[in-house]
Design a protein around this motif. Structure first.
Motif, short mmCIF file in Angstrom:
data_model
loop_
_atom_site.label_atom_id
_atom_site.label_comp_id
_atom_site.label_asym_id
_atom_site.label_seq_id
_atom_site.Cartn_x
_atom_site.Cartn_y
_atom_site.Cartn_z
N GLU A 9 -2.08 3.38 12.83
CA GLU A 9 -1.26 4.13 11.88
C GLU A 9 -0.44 3.18 10.83
O GLU A 9 0.16 3.56 9.83
N LEU A 10 -0.81 1.86 10.70
CA LEU A 10 -0.19 0.59 10.06
C LEU A 10 -0.28 0.86 8.59
O LEU A 10 0.53 0.95 7.80
N PHE A 11 -1.49 1.40 8.30
CA PHE A 11 -2.09 1.48 7.15
C PHE A 11 -2.21 2.90 6.48
O PHE A 11 -2.66 3.10 5.33
N ARG A 12 -1.23 3.94 7.32
CA ARG A 12 -1.21 5.33 6.84
C ARG A 12 -0.14 5.54 5.83
O ARG A 12 0.91 4.57 6.14
N THR A 13 -0.15 5.92 4.56
CA THR A 13 0.77 6.35 3.92
C THR A 13 0.64 7.34 2.99
O THR A 13 -0.27 8.28 3.11
N ASN A 14 1.52 7.85 2.12
CA ASN A 14 1.49 8.60 1.02
C ASN A 14 1.36 8.08 -0.36
O ASN A 14 1.44 8.76 -1.37
N ASN A 15 1.34 6.86 -0.13
CA ASN A 15 1.34 6.33 -1.61
C ASN A 15 -0.31 5.72 -1.94
O ASN A 15 -1.12 5.69 -1.04
N ASP A 16 -0.63 5.49 -3.41
CA ASP A 16 -1.83 5.17 -3.83
C ASP A 16 -2.19 3.78 -3.51
O ASP A 16 -3.47 3.37 -3.28
N LYS A 17 -1.35 2.75 -3.44
CA LYS A 17 -1.30 1.70 -3.06
C LYS A 17 -0.48 0.84 -2.03
O LYS A 17 0.61 1.55 -1.75
N LEU A 18 -0.80 -0.11 -1.37
CA LEU A 18 0.14 -0.77 -0.54
C LEU A 18 0.18 -2.03 -0.75
O LEU A 18 -0.90 -2.71 -1.22
N ILE A 19 1.23 -2.69 -0.90
CA ILE A 19 1.64 -4.17 -0.94
C ILE A 19 1.75 -4.61 0.45
O ILE A 19 2.65 -4.42 1.27
N ILE A 20 0.98 -5.78 0.57
CA ILE A 20 0.53 -6.43 1.84
C ILE A 20 0.90 -7.87 1.77
O ILE A 20 0.23 -8.73 1.02
N ASP A 21 1.73 -8.43 2.63
CA ASP A 21 2.32 -9.95 2.84
C ASP A 21 1.34 -10.23 4.01
O ASP A 21 1.39 -9.40 5.03
N TYR A 22 0.68 -11.44 3.99
CA TYR A 22 -0.21 -11.85 5.15
C TYR A 22 -0.22 -13.14 4.90
O TYR A 22 -0.23 -13.88 4.04
N GLU A 23 -0.82 -13.94 6.19
CA GLU A 23 -1.11 -15.27 6.49
C GLU A 23 -2.26 -15.66 6.70
O GLU A 23 -3.21 -14.59 7.62
N ARG A 24 -3.01 -16.73 6.33
CA ARG A 24 -4.21 -17.16 6.67
C ARG A 24 -4.24 -18.52 6.51
O ARG A 24 -3.82 -19.34 5.77
N ASN A 25 -4.48 -19.14 7.81
CA ASN A 25 -4.48 -20.63 7.90
C ASN A 25 -3.29 -21.36 7.57
O ASN A 25 -3.16 -22.34 7.01
N GLY A 26 -2.21 -20.69 7.84
CA GLY A 26 -0.82 -21.14 7.61
C GLY A 26 -0.30 -21.16 6.20
O GLY A 26 0.82 -21.50 5.58
N LYS A 27 -1.22 -20.37 5.30
CA LYS A 27 -0.79 -20.03 3.89
C LYS A 27 -0.53 -18.78 3.80
O LYS A 27 -0.96 -17.86 4.22
N LEU A 28 0.58 -18.34 2.96
CA LEU A 28 1.20 -17.04 2.74
C LEU A 28 0.57 -16.41 1.36
O LEU A 28 0.48 -17.03 0.20
N TYR A 29 0.35 -15.04 1.50
CA TYR A 29 -0.41 -14.27 0.28
C TYR A 29 0.27 -12.98 0.20
O TYR A 29 0.52 -12.55 1.18
N ILE A 30 0.34 -12.39 -0.97
CA ILE A 30 0.77 -11.04 -1.34
C ILE A 30 -0.49 -10.51 -2.06
O ILE A 30 -0.72 -10.99 -3.22
N ASP A 31 -0.83 -9.20 -1.49
CA ASP A 31 -1.79 -8.64 -2.50
C ASP A 31 -1.40 -7.12 -2.50
O ASP A 31 -1.04 -6.57 -1.26
N THR A 32 -2.07 -6.18 -3.49
CA THR A 32 -2.01 -4.74 -3.32
C THR A 32 -3.37 -4.31 -3.24
O THR A 32 -4.32 -4.70 -3.90
N ILE A 33 -3.30 -3.44 -2.32
CA ILE A 33 -4.78 -2.69 -2.05
C ILE A 33 -4.67 -1.20 -2.06
O ILE A 33 -3.44 -0.62 -2.12
N ASN A 34 -5.82 -0.64 -2.73
CA ASN A 34 -5.92 0.69 -2.76
C ASN A 34 -5.89 1.51 -1.31
O ASN A 34 -6.30 1.14 -0.44
N THR A 35 -5.64 2.93 -1.41
CA THR A 35 -5.39 3.70 -0.39
C THR A 35 -6.45 4.84 -0.55
O THR A 35 -6.75 5.22 -1.62
N PHE A 36 -6.89 5.58 0.52
CA PHE A 36 -7.81 6.64 0.13
C PHE A 36 -7.35 7.72 1.06
O PHE A 36 -6.77 7.66 2.09
#
Length: 580
Positions: free
Chosen positions: A340-367
């Protein structure tokens, strides 16, 4: 004889054997009281205090006791919901214990015309798992003279051929069914009387017919003091249904669930269809549901750690959702939360995530959730039976493409993957007699009791296998994890008792024993586990799950590399056992 034994085992597994002798009976609709309380309980609570709550607690317990213990009430001669609405205003308005008990006494004395009484006769103590928790009816300090009437009703002779609120499917079955509880489907928003009826009904079903009541973490009596105010104040549809969801979460049962359109909309009508799992205590991107939905705009890789969703830390989301995710143990809760983490009533989600020690922020579409084709993790398109490298047999009972298990396996070992929910269409996994040299005990059940509500007794121990000098003598590895639930857990118990078998993996869902539907006002349906399931020595399985002999947990590194580490370990174990 062999066929008969197999049929008995199947019947028990499906939880339709028990010690009662009753066919289902329906409510006599001629006894319904017209339209007196149709869509309106005629109850209102403008204000309340601790005395009000305490009065309602006592009413809940007395009403539930009479419902299941009084012969005429239990068999449907009286519309007991309506009787609750008649007595409730007087109890709500009582300003003291003395006044409350005066009204209760006047009420219960209408039902003390017991024709036949008998002393409680329980089976042999060795066969009893749980005694009725009704000592409170003897508490004269709380109940006054009401206690004496309740004790008389407790000793009433109850005809186990006349049951209504407790019903069964056949003369051989006493597994509780609650098919005669009115769901009041036309109540779009139940008023406070009907909301309290929902709480009282559910509380008493758990009190008298839930096999694992003793495992509930919070004392079940104290639940009422917390939830009566919640149900009184739940004056909109979402609040009412969230109150029910929070209530059923408290029994710590992965079978407990609530499917309701308003709750589903609350969780979110849209989703980012990406599989997340909790690995090493972190929310990790597990696999690619995303390919049909994202093209060049998909930012994640396997093994990325999700840190925040719409600026809310994952830890905060988990803490919030734990209150409304019914499950038997923490790993099972995390599995359900991950979905349920990515369930929403929004068209987009802003995601903070980490990969190999580096931090990223991206916006993804929902369906749209309804249009999203999210794979069913419990059953996959794997072969039912195949031989892996190093001549190891691999069996996947949930196969969606089918196959056949050979009548005689001659490989270096067998892996049975129960990280799934077996498909009954796949023949052979249920009996699988070539695993066993003889008939072996592997489980026993408890069942409720019609004449003594709250009593749970053991059924005869269940066995598997037959005499077979040509059984498979090699090593067997049963794979389990948090996906392994109910029927899968039962099969793990069954396979584990075969010689040279081990269970490998991690904690299972801890919910075995079939499910029972419970209807609540407002057309709401929820479910609970229906019968107790134990090892032959009485060891618990509920909440604990099937404990692995060898614990193997996935790692973030393994996820990033796309490896099935548990399967690798199983193969390694079997090869070491067969060095040739």
């Amino acid at each position: 004889m062999k066929t008969t034994c197999i049929n008995i085992i199947i019947i028990i597994c499906l939880l339709i054997i028990s010690c009662g002798q009753e066919k289902e009976r329906s409510i006599n609709t001629n006894l319904q009281d017209g339209n007196e309380f149709k869509n309106d309980s005629k109850i209102s609570i403008d204000s309340y205090n601790n005395v009000t709550v305490e009065n309602l607690i006592v009413l809940c317990k007395v009403w539930g006791f009479l419902k299941y213990y009084h012969p005429d009430i239990a068999n449907g001669k009286i519309d007991w919901d309506n009787e609750l609405f008649r007595i409730m205003p007087r109890i709500i308005n009582s300003t003291s214990k003395k006044e409350r008990n005066k009204h209760l006494l006047s009420w219960v004395k209408k039902y003390d015309n017991i024709a036949k009484t008998e002393n409680a006769f329980y089976p042999n103590a060795d066969s009893i798992k749980l005694y009725p928790g009704i000592a409170w009816i003897e508490d004269q300090n709380t109940l006054g003279k009401v206690s004496k009437v309740l004790i008389k009703i407790k000793n009433a002779k109850r005809d186990d051929n006349k049951w209504n609120y407790f019903t069964t499917d056949s003369p051989q079955s006493a597994v509780p069914k609650f098919k005669n509880e009115n769901p009041y489907p036309n109540l779009s928003l139940p008023d406070v009387g009907y909301r309290l009826l929902a709480l009282f009904r559910y509380w008493n079903i758990i009190e008298y017919y839930y096999p694992y009541k003793y495992l509930i973490h919070a004392e079940w009596n104290k639940i009422l003091f917390e939830f009566i105010p919640l149900f009184i104040e739940a004056n909109d549809n979402l609040s009412y249904k969230l109150s029910i969801l929070k209530l059923i979460t408290r029994i710590n049962d992965t079978h407990a669930r609530l499917y309701d359109p308003i709750i589903e909309d609350y969780k979110g009508k849209r989703i980012a269809p990406i599989e997340i799992g909790f690995v090493e205590g972190r929310a990790i991107v597990m696999s690619g549901f995303y390919k049909p939905y994202y093209k060049t705009d998909y930012p994640f890789r396997l093994g990325d750690q999700i840190l925040k969703i719409n600026n809310e830390p994952i830890e905060s989301i988990v803490e919030r959702k734990l209150q409304i995710i019914p499950a038997s143990n923490y790993p099972a809760k995390l599995r359900l939360i991950a979905r349920e983490l990515f369930r929403t009533n929004n068209d987009k989600l802003i995601i903070d995530y980490e990969r190999n020690g580096k931090l990223y922020i991206d916006t993804i579409n929902t369906f749209s959730l309804q249009k999203s084709n999210i794979p069913y993790r419990f059953r996959q398109n794997k072969p039912y039976y195949q031989v892996l490298k190093n001549n190891v047999s691999y069996i996947y009972p949930a196969s969606m493409i089918g196959g056949v298990i050979p009548d005689s396996i001659n490989t270096n070992g067998i892996i049975i993957d129960l990280r799934c929910y077996p498909c009954m269409d796949n023949k052979g996994y249920w009996e699988f007699n070539q695993l066993y040299p003889a008939s072996i005990e592997f489980a026993k059940f408890t069942t409720g009791n019609a004449t003594h509500p709250g009593l749970f007794t053991y059924l005869p121990t269940t066995k598997v296998g037959n005499y077979n000098p040509h059984y498979f003598k090699g090593k067997k590895v049963i794979l389990v994890n948090e996906i392994t639930i109910s029927h899968s857990e039962f099969m793990a118990m069954k396979y584990r008792c075969a010689p040279n078998s081990i269970v490998m993996g991690s904690t299972t869902a801890g919910a075995d024993g079939g499910i029972i539907k419970v209807d609540l006002p407002g057309g709401i349906s929820t479910y609970i586990t229906g019968a107790g399931v134990y090892y032959p020595d009485g060891t618990e399985t509920q909440q604990i799950g099937i404990r692995p002999d060898i614990e193997v947990l996935p790692t973030i590194r393994g996820i990033r590399e796309g490896r099935d580490e548990l399967l690798e370990k199983a193969i390694e174990y079997l090869i070491k056992s067969n060095p040739s």
